[in-house]
Design an enzyme around this catalytic site. Structure first.
Site, PDB file in Angstrom:
ATOM      1  N   HIS A   1      92.333 -81.271  15.193  1.00  0.00           N
ATOM      2  CA  HIS A   1      91.972 -80.934  13.820  1.00  0.00           C
ATOM      3  C   HIS A   1      90.878 -81.864  13.300  1.00  0.00           C
ATOM      4  O   HIS A   1      90.854 -83.056  13.633  1.00  0.00           O
ATOM      5  CB  HIS A   1      93.197 -80.996  12.897  1.00  0.00           C
ATOM      6  CG  HIS A   1      92.908 -80.374  11.572  1.00  0.00           C
ATOM      7  ND1 HIS A   1      92.310 -81.078  10.551  1.00  0.00           N
ATOM      8  CD2 HIS A   1      93.073 -79.105  11.119  1.00  0.00           C
ATOM      9  CE1 HIS A   1      92.143 -80.256   9.512  1.00  0.00           C
ATOM     10  NE2 HIS A   1      92.603 -79.062   9.835  1.00  0.00           N
TER      11      HIS A   1
ATOM     12  N   GLU B   1      87.896 -73.393  13.036  1.00  0.00           N
ATOM     13  CA  GLU B   1      87.916 -74.022  11.713  1.00  0.00           C
ATOM     14  C   GLU B   1      86.577 -74.714  11.473  1.00  0.00           C
ATOM     15  O   GLU B   1      86.422 -75.891  11.840  1.00  0.00           O
ATOM     16  CB  GLU B   1      89.031 -75.065  11.638  1.00  0.00           C
ATOM     17  CG  GLU B   1      90.419 -74.501  11.753  1.00  0.00           C
ATOM     18  CD  GLU B   1      91.417 -75.245  10.859  1.00  0.00           C
ATOM     19  OE1 GLU B   1      92.260 -74.577  10.269  1.00  0.00           O
ATOM     20  OE2 GLU B   1      91.329 -76.474  10.732  1.00  0.00           O
TER      21      GLU B   1
HETATM   22  O1  13P Z   1      92.718 -77.159   7.959  1.00  0.00           O
HETATM   23  C1  13P Z   1      93.277 -76.129   7.660  1.00  0.00           C
HETATM   24  C2  13P Z   1      94.427 -75.620   8.435  1.00  0.00           C
HETATM   25  O2  13P Z   1      94.726 -76.497   9.452  1.00  0.00           O
HETATM   26  C3  13P Z   1      92.856 -75.341   6.497  1.00  0.00           C
HETATM   27  O3  13P Z   1      93.211 -75.996   5.343  1.00  0.00           O
HETATM   28  P1  13P Z   1      92.796 -75.374   3.944  1.00  0.00           P
HETATM   29  O4  13P Z   1      93.123 -73.897   4.002  1.00  0.00           O
HETATM   30  O5  13P Z   1      93.602 -76.108   2.939  1.00  0.00           O
HETATM   31  O6  13P Z   1      91.307 -75.548   3.801  1.00  0.00           O
END
Ligand code: 13P
Length: 259
Positions: free
Chosen positions: A105, A172
């Site tokens: 992450h 992401e």
């Molecule tokens: O990092 C995330 C999921 O792991 C996304 O977080 P948010 O939806 O709060 O931006």
């Protein structure tokens, strides 16, 4: 012959470090009640997983697993056992009923200095312990979609070189995490399609799924029109009503016609 049933939509939630312990369990009870009654879940059209903080994993499994909601950890040690103070290894996660382990992450990379070598080692640790890695990939700064796709596929290729097994690739884009809005549907579709095509060319990762995370919330799945295999939710899952609204966007298969 009827067309094969579409793959279930995968909805994951990471609670990060937002909730207190009892707050997590109360939230889990509301998600369990939702999973018990929502047709998207009961029909198998949607699959849910939740990644709470470590101390909540055991009690949350008791609450959620009976309703088919899978559990996972937000992190995993690179090693399986030994003198690694503060770490939690894959064998323990497996033993307590985890199905997933999140790796790579952006917050762990940015705040705790995890680089590609550690992320690849954590991915390998998950796979060798029978856990599905939720491997986060995505560009740091906003880029045009084709460029983001090329960079993200190269990142996945690098992190998974030498690995074998099904993974959840969580696209992401780092600039869209914690933002008011997700990336545009066009951007997400371009990158997720490229990741999907790359996986399809890699039988070593058969059974893998591509999901999108980064300020994802109600309405996004509809805008994505099937170009992502699901969503990885953060803040917008704190209110179970939002999770319900997202489940409402997933069409359950029509009941079989009675002759
Ligand atoms: O990092 C995330 C999921 O792991 C996304 O977080 P948010 O939806 O709060 O931006």
């Amino acid at each position: 012959m009827s067309a094969p049933a579409p793959a279930p939509v995968l909805l994951g939630v990471s609670l990060k470090m937002y909730f207190g312990h009892h707050q997590t369990l109360n939230w889990a009870r509301r998600i369990a009640a939702l999973a018990e009654r929502h047709p998207a879940v009961t029909s198998g059209a949607a699959r849910l997983f939740v990644l709470p903080a470590f101390p909540a994993l055991v009690p949350a499994t008791g609450i959620l697993a009976p309703y088919g909601v899978a559990l996972g950890a937000q992190d995993i040690a690179t090693e399986d056992s030994g003198p690694y103070t503060g770490e939690v290894g894959g064998p323990v996660l497996k033993e307590i009923g985890c199905r997933y382990a999140e790796v790579g992450h952006a917050e762990r990379r940015r705040l705790y200095g995890e680089g590609d070598t550690v992320v690849a080692a954590k991915t390998a640790a998950a796979l060798r312990n029978g856990l599905t890695p939720v491997l986060c990939v995505g560009e740091r700064d906003e880029a045009d979609p084709a460029d983001a796709a090329a960079r993200t596929v190269a990142e996945a290729e690098r992190l998974l070189s030498g690995a074998r097994g099904a993974v959840v690739l969580a696209y992401e884009p780092q600039w869209a995490i914690g933002a008011p809005e997700p990336a545009s549907a066009d951007h997400i579709a371009t990158v997720c399609t490229a990741l999907r095509e790359w996986l399809d060319d890699n039988p070593r990762h058969a059974g893998s799924t591509v999901i999108y995370g980064g300020s994802a919330g109600p309405g996004l799945l509809t805008r994505l029109a099937g170009t992502a295999g699901g969503l990885f939710l953060g803040r917008f899952a704190h209110d179970p009503a939002n999770v319900e609204a997202i489940l409402d966007e997933i069409r359950s298969p029509a009941p079989a016609a009675v002759a």
